[in-house]
Design a protein around this motif. Structure first.
Motif, short mmCIF file in Angstrom:
data_model
loop_
_atom_site.label_atom_id
_atom_site.label_comp_id
_atom_site.label_asym_id
_atom_site.label_seq_id
_atom_site.Cartn_x
_atom_site.Cartn_y
_atom_site.Cartn_z
N ARG B 81 29.73 -38.62 -43.12
CA ARG B 81 30.20 -37.35 -42.67
C ARG B 81 30.68 -36.58 -44.01
O ARG B 81 30.02 -35.57 -44.13
N GLN B 82 31.28 -37.08 -44.86
CA GLN B 82 31.86 -36.40 -45.87
C GLN B 82 30.58 -35.94 -46.83
O GLN B 82 30.55 -34.89 -47.45
N ASP B 83 29.61 -36.84 -46.99
CA ASP B 83 28.37 -36.59 -47.84
C ASP B 83 27.77 -35.34 -47.50
O ASP B 83 27.15 -34.62 -48.16
N LEU B 84 27.67 -35.26 -46.06
CA LEU B 84 26.97 -34.08 -45.53
C LEU B 84 27.57 -32.88 -45.62
O LEU B 84 27.12 -31.84 -46.11
N LEU B 85 29.08 -32.96 -45.58
CA LEU B 85 29.84 -31.43 -45.50
C LEU B 85 29.72 -31.08 -46.94
O LEU B 85 29.59 -30.09 -47.41
N GLY B 154 25.02 -50.22 -37.62
CA GLY B 154 26.22 -49.03 -37.25
C GLY B 154 25.65 -47.85 -38.41
O GLY B 154 25.82 -46.63 -37.88
N ALA B 155 25.24 -48.16 -39.42
CA ALA B 155 24.95 -47.19 -40.31
C ALA B 155 23.61 -46.26 -39.88
O ALA B 155 23.63 -44.97 -40.09
N ILE B 156 22.88 -46.77 -39.08
CA ILE B 156 21.55 -46.03 -38.42
C ILE B 156 22.23 -45.23 -37.27
O ILE B 156 21.98 -44.03 -37.46
N GLY B 157 23.22 -45.28 -36.56
CA GLY B 157 23.81 -44.78 -35.74
C GLY B 157 24.49 -43.60 -36.30
O GLY B 157 24.50 -42.39 -35.97
N ALA B 158 25.42 -43.95 -37.35
CA ALA B 158 26.05 -43.11 -38.14
C ALA B 158 25.16 -41.97 -38.69
O ALA B 158 25.36 -40.85 -38.78
N ALA B 159 23.90 -42.32 -39.19
CA ALA B 159 23.26 -41.36 -39.83
C ALA B 159 22.46 -40.66 -38.96
O ALA B 159 22.16 -39.42 -39.13
N LEU B 160 22.32 -41.20 -37.82
CA LEU B 160 21.87 -40.12 -36.39
C LEU B 160 22.59 -39.12 -35.90
O LEU B 160 22.14 -37.90 -35.67
N SER B 163 25.01 -35.26 -38.09
CA SER B 163 25.02 -33.78 -38.09
C SER B 163 25.82 -33.19 -36.70
O SER B 163 25.59 -31.91 -36.91
N LEU B 164 26.09 -34.10 -35.88
CA LEU B 164 26.77 -33.50 -34.71
C LEU B 164 28.16 -33.20 -35.12
O LEU B 164 28.86 -33.81 -35.51
N ARG B 165 28.63 -32.15 -34.22
CA ARG B 165 30.07 -31.52 -34.80
C ARG B 165 31.17 -32.55 -34.36
O ARG B 165 31.66 -33.03 -34.96
N LYS B 166 30.55 -33.22 -33.13
CA LYS B 166 31.55 -34.27 -32.61
C LYS B 166 30.86 -35.39 -31.79
O LYS B 166 30.22 -35.22 -31.10
N THR B 167 31.06 -36.60 -32.61
CA THR B 167 30.39 -37.54 -32.27
C THR B 167 31.08 -38.45 -31.14
O THR B 167 30.50 -38.96 -30.16
N GLY B 168 32.20 -38.29 -31.03
CA GLY B 168 33.06 -38.78 -29.94
C GLY B 168 32.46 -40.23 -29.80
O GLY B 168 32.53 -41.19 -30.65
#
Lengths: 216, 231
Positions: B81-85, B154-160, B163-168
């Motif tokens: 998340r932080q890397d994207l922002l 989990g990293a695959i899921g986190a990568a997918l 870019s969503l605002r809220k993953t929830g």
């Protein structure tokens, strides 16, 4: 004999959220060119830069790098590209030296001495060892911009490089950009600043068609 | 014209590892939160159910594994998340080096810094839940083989979802079904060892899952990150 352009854009169209930002855009970038992309907010300046860098898919069109078709993520292109986007990619927990060294080691490499020199030149000489979160927005941006002093890339793509930079800083950067072009490098940048001091500046204005139709 | 001398891949991986390491050390809450969660969940079980050996011993392996799994999942949401922002993710895409390798450096450091303390802590929590001594080694070994799978998947899921605002709960829903084989083989290995039965079969399965994940996950993570950035 005509030189092969460094970068050619042919019939490029970009669509964002079902809105057509620009269509049939075409231009050539020769070695030594400085191209400023102008246009109102939302006219697709950043989108165009991201398309060129391969960070955004485009609806249609063709891109050529030194005469050959350009596909996103091609290492031979990326090794010649310096891209500084809206978000400068600065880690708040790291010091300017650590931030810049990472960038350099991902590309062409630089020793610590050269990195310190570049940071001093861009006005961060007194902040070499403080974490970036204690620096101002302009200073954080300067860390990323210090890359251009170390860069041996052919093509620079700079998205609003002068945002949050003071007058003297802008003048220094313009000088550096000019020197890069004089050495045969090319620069594409967006800016709302008037860059009149740059010799040989080319301008591409996006969103013109919309402006030309007065309240149709 | 300019000469282009690109740094070697080994050098690039080296600085990525160093950078991730520094970032985690300077942001210790990212490291301590999952660990604290792991300890607390395991600690609450004896309080909530019963502190007697007869009840705790049969569930010990399951409790430790579930707590480890959830603690890992907890640490993953913020992985990219932080890397994207801050823009470092797009810069990572723009290096001449293969993203799948660079991303493995990042995920590798994440595993080293979050999972290794967790694995070291597991026997203490196991002992608290009356896990027999002969099963402690197997528990650590099973976690050593299982946690990289949890983090890589989990990293695959986190990568997918980055870019969503809220993953929830989206990340959890995507990833949890893929965690189940690891959980089943992991707990049954410890269970078998606790009953003085050989656990080689289950550990071999965990090893096989790990090998498969190690090969496929880097490609999955880098492809997912490219999709997330290029939009």
């Amino acid at each position: 004999m005509p030189n092969t352009p460094l970068l050619s854009v042919r019939q490029l169209s970009c669509e964002r959220e079902d809105r057509l930002l620009f269509t049939h855009l075409a231009f050539d970038l020769q070695a030594g060119d400085i191209l400023q992309i102008k246009g109102p907010n939302g006219s697709g300046k950043t989108s165009l830069l991201r398309i060129l860098a391969g960070l955004l898919p485009y609806a249609e069109g063709e891109l050529y790098w030194q005469g050959e078709a350009l596909h996103p993520g091609e290492p031979s292109f990326l090794s010649q590209l310096l891209f500084i986007g809206h978000a400068p990619g600065i880690k708040a927990e790291l010091t300017p030296i650590e931030n810049l060294l990472w960038y350099q080691d991902m590309h062409q490499g630089a020793d610590q001495h050269a990195v310190i020199q570049a940071l001093t030149r861009i006005g961060l000489g007194q902040f070499l060892d403080v974490p970036a979160y204690s620096l101002s927005a302009g200073q954080q941006r300067r860390i990323a911009l210090a890359r251009i002093y170390l860069s041996a890339h052919t093509l620079w793509i700079l998205d609003e490089p002068f945002t949050a930079i003071d007058v003297q800083g802008v003048a220094d950067l313009e000088q550096c950009i000019q020197a890069h072009a004089a050495q045969g490098g090319s620069v594409i940048l967006t800016s709302h600043h008037a860059l009149d001091t740059l010799a040989g500046l080319k301008v591409l204005t996006l969103g013109q068609a919309m402006e030309e139709v007065p309240h149709a | 014209m300019h000469k282009t001398n690109t740094t070697s891949l080994a050098q690039a991986v080296g600085v990525c590892i160093r950078r991730e390491f520094l970032l985690l050390v300077r942001r210790p809450s990212d490291l301590l939160n999952p660990l604290l969660f792991f300890a607390l969940v395991s600690l609450l079980f004896p309080l909530g159910i019963s502190p007697t050996e007869a009840i705790l011993q049969p569930v010990a392996s399951g409790v430790v594994w579930v707590a480890a799994l959830l603690a890992t999942l907890l640490s993953l949401d913020s992985l990219f998340r932080q890397d994207l922002l801050d823009g470092s993710l797009e810069q990572l895409l723009l290096t001449p080096h293969p993203l799948s390798v660079l991303v493995m450096a990042k995920v590798g450091v994440h595993w080293l810094m979050t999972a290794i303390p967790l694995i070291l802590m597991a026997p203490v929590l196991g002992a608290m839940l009356y896990l027999p001594t002969q099963a402690q080694g197997v528990l650590m070994l099973a976690l050593l083989l299982g946690t990289p799978v949890l983090i890589l998947v989990g990293a695959i899921g986190a990568a997918l979802t980055v870019s969503l605002r809220k993953t929830g709960v989206l990340l959890t829903l995507m990833v949890l079904p893929l965690y189940i084989p690891v959980l089943i083989f992991g707990t049954s290995a410890v269970h078998a060892a606790a009953q003085d039965l050989p656990a080689d079969g289950q550990l071999a399965f965990l090893g096989a899952i790990l090998s498969l994940t190690l090969v496929l996950a880097p490609l999955g993570i880098s492809a997912a990150l490219k999709v997330s950035v290029r939009q």
